[in-house]
Design a protein around this motif. Structure first.
Motif, PDB file in Angstrom:
ATOM      1  N   LEU A  24       0.826  -1.203   0.000  1.00 23.67           N
ATOM      2  CA  LEU A  24       0.000   0.000   0.000  1.00 23.67           C
ATOM      3  C   LEU A  24       0.861   1.254   0.000  1.00 23.67           C
ATOM      4  O   LEU A  24       0.533   2.254  -0.653  1.00 23.67           O
ATOM      5  CB  LEU A  24      -0.919  -0.006   1.225  1.00 23.67           C
ATOM      6  N   LEU A  25       1.961   1.215   0.705  1.00 20.26           N
ATOM      7  CA  LEU A  25       2.846   2.381   0.789  1.00 20.26           C
ATOM      8  C   LEU A  25       3.349   2.775  -0.595  1.00 20.26           C
ATOM      9  O   LEU A  25       3.418   3.964  -0.934  1.00 20.26           O
ATOM     10  CB  LEU A  25       4.026   2.072   1.714  1.00 20.26           C
ATOM     11  N   ASN A  26       3.713   1.783  -1.419  1.00 18.99           N
ATOM     12  CA  ASN A  26       4.198   2.069  -2.765  1.00 18.99           C
ATOM     13  C   ASN A  26       3.141   2.779  -3.608  1.00 18.99           C
ATOM     14  O   ASN A  26       3.418   3.777  -4.271  1.00 18.99           O
ATOM     15  CB  ASN A  26       4.606   0.770  -3.464  1.00 18.99           C
ATOM     16  N   VAL A  27       1.910   2.249  -3.570  1.00 20.24           N
ATOM     17  CA  VAL A  27       0.826   2.837  -4.351  1.00 20.24           C
ATOM     18  C   VAL A  27       0.492   4.226  -3.838  1.00 20.24           C
ATOM     19  O   VAL A  27       0.239   5.153  -4.615  1.00 20.24           O
ATOM     20  CB  VAL A  27      -0.420   1.934  -4.318  1.00 20.24           C
ATOM     21  N   TYR A  28       0.509   4.398  -2.525  1.00 15.65           N
ATOM     22  CA  TYR A  28       0.212   5.702  -1.931  1.00 15.65           C
ATOM     23  C   TYR A  28       1.156   6.770  -2.469  1.00 15.65           C
ATOM     24  O   TYR A  28       0.729   7.873  -2.821  1.00 15.65           O
ATOM     25  CB  TYR A  28       0.349   5.599  -0.406  1.00 15.65           C
ATOM     26  N   TYR A  29       2.436   6.462  -2.547  1.00 16.41           N
ATOM     27  CA  TYR A  29       3.399   7.439  -3.052  1.00 16.41           C
ATOM     28  C   TYR A  29       3.300   7.643  -4.559  1.00 16.41           C
ATOM     29  O   TYR A  29       3.698   8.688  -5.083  1.00 16.41           O
ATOM     30  CB  TYR A  29       4.820   7.018  -2.676  1.00 16.41           C
ATOM     31  N   ARG A  30       2.796   6.670  -5.263  1.00 16.75           N
ATOM     32  CA  ARG A  30       2.642   6.812  -6.708  1.00 16.75           C
ATOM     33  C   ARG A  30       1.464   7.715  -7.069  1.00 16.75           C
ATOM     34  O   ARG A  30       1.480   8.384  -8.098  1.00 16.75           O
ATOM     35  CB  ARG A  30       2.437   5.440  -7.355  1.00 16.75           C
ATOM     36  N   LEU A  31       0.435   7.700  -6.258  1.00 14.83           N
ATOM     37  CA  LEU A  31      -0.768   8.460  -6.554  1.00 14.83           C
ATOM     38  C   LEU A  31      -0.632   9.921  -6.133  1.00 14.83           C
ATOM     39  O   LEU A  31      -0.018  10.232  -5.113  1.00 14.83           O
ATOM     40  CB  LEU A  31      -1.967   7.847  -5.824  1.00 14.83           C
ATOM     41  N   SER A  32      -1.230  10.798  -6.905  1.00 16.40           N
ATOM     42  CA  SER A  32      -1.252  12.206  -6.522  1.00 16.40           C
ATOM     43  C   SER A  32      -2.240  12.374  -5.380  1.00 16.40           C
ATOM     44  O   SER A  32      -3.138  11.549  -5.184  1.00 16.40           O
ATOM     45  CB  SER A  32      -1.669  13.073  -7.713  1.00 16.40           C
ATOM     46  N   LYS A  33      -2.092  13.448  -4.638  1.00 15.31           N
ATOM     47  CA  LYS A  33      -2.920  13.674  -3.452  1.00 15.31           C
ATOM     48  C   LYS A  33      -4.410  13.696  -3.786  1.00 15.31           C
ATOM     49  O   LYS A  33      -5.250  13.295  -2.969  1.00 15.31           O
ATOM     50  CB  LYS A  33      -2.508  14.975  -2.775  1.00 15.31           C
ATOM     51  N   GLU A  34      -4.751  14.139  -4.980  1.00 15.35           N
ATOM     52  CA  GLU A  34      -6.169  14.230  -5.355  1.00 15.35           C
ATOM     53  C   GLU A  34      -6.822  12.858  -5.462  1.00 15.35           C
ATOM     54  O   GLU A  34      -8.063  12.759  -5.483  1.00 15.35           O
ATOM     55  CB  GLU A  34      -6.294  14.969  -6.684  1.00 15.35           C
ATOM     56  N   HIS A  35      -6.001  11.806  -5.523  1.00 12.24           N
ATOM     57  CA  HIS A  35      -6.544  10.452  -5.616  1.00 12.24           C
ATOM     58  C   HIS A  35      -6.530   9.704  -4.281  1.00 12.24           C
ATOM     59  O   HIS A  35      -6.901   8.531  -4.223  1.00 12.24           O
ATOM     60  CB  HIS A  35      -5.760   9.642  -6.654  1.00 12.24           C
ATOM     61  N   HIS A  36      -6.096  10.374  -3.217  1.00 10.69           N
ATOM     62  CA  HIS A  36      -6.004   9.702  -1.923  1.00 10.69           C
ATOM     63  C   HIS A  36      -7.374   9.336  -1.359  1.00 10.69           C
ATOM     64  O   HIS A  36      -7.516   8.330  -0.661  1.00 10.69           O
ATOM     65  CB  HIS A  36      -5.217  10.562  -0.936  1.00 10.69           C
ATOM     66  N   ALA A  37      -8.379  10.135  -1.640  1.00  8.66           N
ATOM     67  CA  ALA A  37      -9.724   9.815  -1.151  1.00  8.66           C
ATOM     68  C   ALA A  37     -10.220   8.525  -1.802  1.00  8.66           C
ATOM     69  O   ALA A  37     -10.794   7.652  -1.135  1.00  8.66           O
ATOM     70  CB  ALA A  37     -10.684  10.964  -1.447  1.00  8.66           C
ATOM     71  N   ALA A  38      -9.983   8.393  -3.108  1.00  5.90           N
ATOM     72  CA  ALA A  38     -10.390   7.170  -3.807  1.00  5.90           C
ATOM     73  C   ALA A  38      -9.624   5.973  -3.270  1.00  5.90           C
ATOM     74  O   ALA A  38     -10.180   4.880  -3.111  1.00  5.90           O
ATOM     75  CB  ALA A  38     -10.147   7.327  -5.310  1.00  5.90           C
ATOM     76  N   LEU A  39      -8.340   6.181  -2.965  1.00  8.87           N
ATOM     77  CA  LEU A  39      -7.527   5.105  -2.400  1.00  8.87           C
ATOM     78  C   LEU A  39      -8.093   4.670  -1.055  1.00  8.87           C
ATOM     79  O   LEU A  39      -8.201   3.474  -0.763  1.00  8.87           O
ATOM     80  CB  LEU A  39      -6.078   5.578  -2.238  1.00  8.87           C
ATOM     81  N   SER A  40      -8.477   5.630  -0.229  1.00  8.08           N
ATOM     82  CA  SER A  40      -9.059   5.329   1.078  1.00  8.08           C
ATOM     83  C   SER A  40     -10.345   4.525   0.916  1.00  8.08           C
ATOM     84  O   SER A  40     -10.573   3.543   1.634  1.00  8.08           O
ATOM     85  CB  SER A  40      -9.355   6.631   1.831  1.00  8.08           C
ATOM     86  N   GLN A  41     -11.189   4.928  -0.025  1.00 10.53           N
ATOM     87  CA  GLN A  41     -12.443   4.207  -0.248  1.00 10.53           C
ATOM     88  C   GLN A  41     -12.183   2.772  -0.676  1.00 10.53           C
ATOM     89  O   GLN A  41     -12.829   1.837  -0.197  1.00 10.53           O
ATOM     90  CB  GLN A  41     -13.274   4.915  -1.313  1.00 10.53           C
ATOM     91  N   ARG A  42     -11.229   2.604  -1.600  1.00  5.69           N
ATOM     92  CA  ARG A  42     -10.962   1.258  -2.110  1.00  5.69           C
ATOM     93  C   ARG A  42     -10.366   0.367  -1.034  1.00  5.69           C
ATOM     94  O   ARG A  42     -10.728  -0.803  -0.895  1.00  5.69           O
ATOM     95  CB  ARG A  42     -10.014   1.329  -3.310  1.00  5.69           C
ATOM     96  N   VAL A  43      -9.434   0.912  -0.247  1.00  4.66           N
ATOM     97  CA  VAL A  43      -8.821   0.145   0.839  1.00  4.66           C
ATOM     98  C   VAL A  43      -9.871  -0.184   1.899  1.00  4.66           C
ATOM     99  O   VAL A  43      -9.902  -1.300   2.430  1.00  4.66           O
ATOM    100  CB  VAL A  43      -7.642   0.916   1.461  1.00  4.66           C
ATOM    101  N   ALA A  44     -10.744   0.783   2.207  1.00  5.19           N
ATOM    102  CA  ALA A  44     -11.810   0.542   3.181  1.00  5.19           C
ATOM    103  C   ALA A  44     -12.689  -0.621   2.725  1.00  5.19           C
ATOM    104  O   ALA A  44     -13.034  -1.509   3.522  1.00  5.19           O
ATOM    105  CB  ALA A  44     -12.653   1.800   3.366  1.00  5.19           C
ATOM    106  N   TYR A  45     -13.031  -0.616   1.449  1.00  7.17           N
ATOM    107  CA  TYR A  45     -13.895  -1.674   0.922  1.00  7.17           C
ATOM    108  C   TYR A  45     -13.181  -3.033   0.904  1.00  7.17           C
ATOM    109  O   TYR A  45     -13.693  -4.021   1.433  1.00  7.17           O
ATOM    110  CB  TYR A  45     -14.353  -1.322  -0.494  1.00  7.17           C
ATOM    111  N   GLU A  46     -11.995  -3.082   0.309  1.00 10.98           N
ATOM    112  CA  GLU A  46     -11.336  -4.375   0.115  1.00 10.98           C
ATOM    113  C   GLU A  46     -10.827  -4.980   1.420  1.00 10.98           C
ATOM    114  O   GLU A  46     -10.906  -6.200   1.622  1.00 10.98           O
ATOM    115  CB  GLU A  46     -10.209  -4.221  -0.911  1.00 10.98           C
TER     116      GLU A  46
END
Length: 318
Positions: free
Chosen positions: A110-132
């Motif tokens: 998750l740390l790798n993907v977090y750093y790859r994504l721009s900050k504007e996509h962090h909310a979507a990342l949170s939603q996906r991680v919350a779900y999965e």
């Protein structure tokens, strides 16, 4: 003896279940305080896997190594195939070592993907991680007896690819059941709700639920063991929004989107009796919206460098 000498490139390992099924060592990935991880290739189809090698002699924190190996393998087999849990593909043994053959997380943690994504996509990342991850926790907590992971953190959320070749997207899986435990959260007799080991064991401190912070050997009320995993997931989600993934900072609700607050706040409730179960978490909109979120693979470089090496080596118990 250094396992890198025993398992040099090209070394063949036979499956415990089928001696005709063989794996060839490609390279050494990393070592933790308990075991080593290698990249291996299955001879019959050249498919790549991660092989976690565990010594079967000696002990680790007063637990026989062979018992640790058997328990982790048993729990992964108990879960079977689940989209959001690292799958045990095969087991092997040689000399005085046991090996778990598992899926290889090509995209790191998750740390790798977090750093790859721009900050504007962090909310979507949170939603996906919350779900999965809620799906993963609901699966293991619903086993009979229930499995409690006890070490949910960014390092143990590994990343794979799904979707199409043209548009690959990230898929998250819960990994490393090395210090997991089986419990009976449904025990109705209060007199039997006593265990002699803290729920969180040796899990990484920033992600431990408050009720697990008792010294090793202390007794505590039984019945809420699985709720500790929910708290850990809440910490991970809070970190995603506060630019603190993988840090030692205390979880904060400061930068969390309004729609995410109800779920994350509930997960971080200090009283486990008031904290939601994985099933309860499915009632929140942040989880529900996460089911429809798709995060496509980012092709730019990660600050974490070698994703595979830095994540798969953590399959060893730390």
């Amino acid at each position: 003896m250094d396992l890198r000498n025993k398992l040099s490139k090209g070394t063949t390992i036979e499956s415990f279940n089928d001696v005709k099924l063989k794996y060839k060592v490609n390279k050494y990935i990393g070592k933790g305080s308990f075991g080593s991880v290698f990249e291996v290739k299955r001879a019959k189809d050249s498919k790549i896997f991660a092989m976690k090698v565990i010594p079967l002699t000696g002990s680790h924190h007063k637990r026989p190594n062979e018992m640790i190996f058997r328990e982790e393998a048993t729990r992964l087999m108990q879960v079977g195939h689940h989209l959001h849990i690292m799958e045990l593909v095969d087991v092997a043994s040689f000399d005085k070592y046991g090996a778990l053959i598992m899926e290889c997380a090509t995209e790191g943690s998750l740390l790798n993907v977090y750093y790859r994504l721009s900050k504007e996509h962090h909310a979507a990342l949170s939603q996906r991680v919350a779900y999965e991850m809620t799906e993963a926790l609901h699966c293991i907590h619903s086993q009979d007896p229930a499995i409690v992971h006890r070490d949910l953190k960014p390092d143990n959320i590994l990343v794979f690819l799904s979707g199409t070749v043209q548009k690959p997207c990230y898929l998250f899986k819960l990994a490393d059941f090395g210090i997991s435990k089986t419990v009976d959260d449904g025990e109705e007799d209060p007199a039997l709700r006593i265990v002699s080991e803290p729920m969180s064991g040796r899990a990484y401190a920033p992600y431990r639920a408050p009720e697990t912070a008792k010294r090793l050997g202390a007794k505590h009320p039984r019945g809420y063991e699985s709720k500790a995993d929910i708290y850990s997931l809440g910490v991970v989600l809070a970190q995603i929004h506060n630019n603190a993934v993988g840090s030692d900072e205390s979880p904060s609700l400061y930068n969390i989107p309004t729609k995410a607050v109800p779920l994350v706040k509930a997960m971080l409730t200090h009283d486990p009796s008031k904290r939601p179960s994985a099933q309860d978490c499915k009632k929140y909109s942040w989880y529900k919206e996460g089911a429809a979120v798709v995060i496509h693979k980012v092709t730019n470089g990660s600050k974490e460098g070698d994703n595979l090496g830095k994540s798969m080596q953590r399959l060893s118990i730390e």
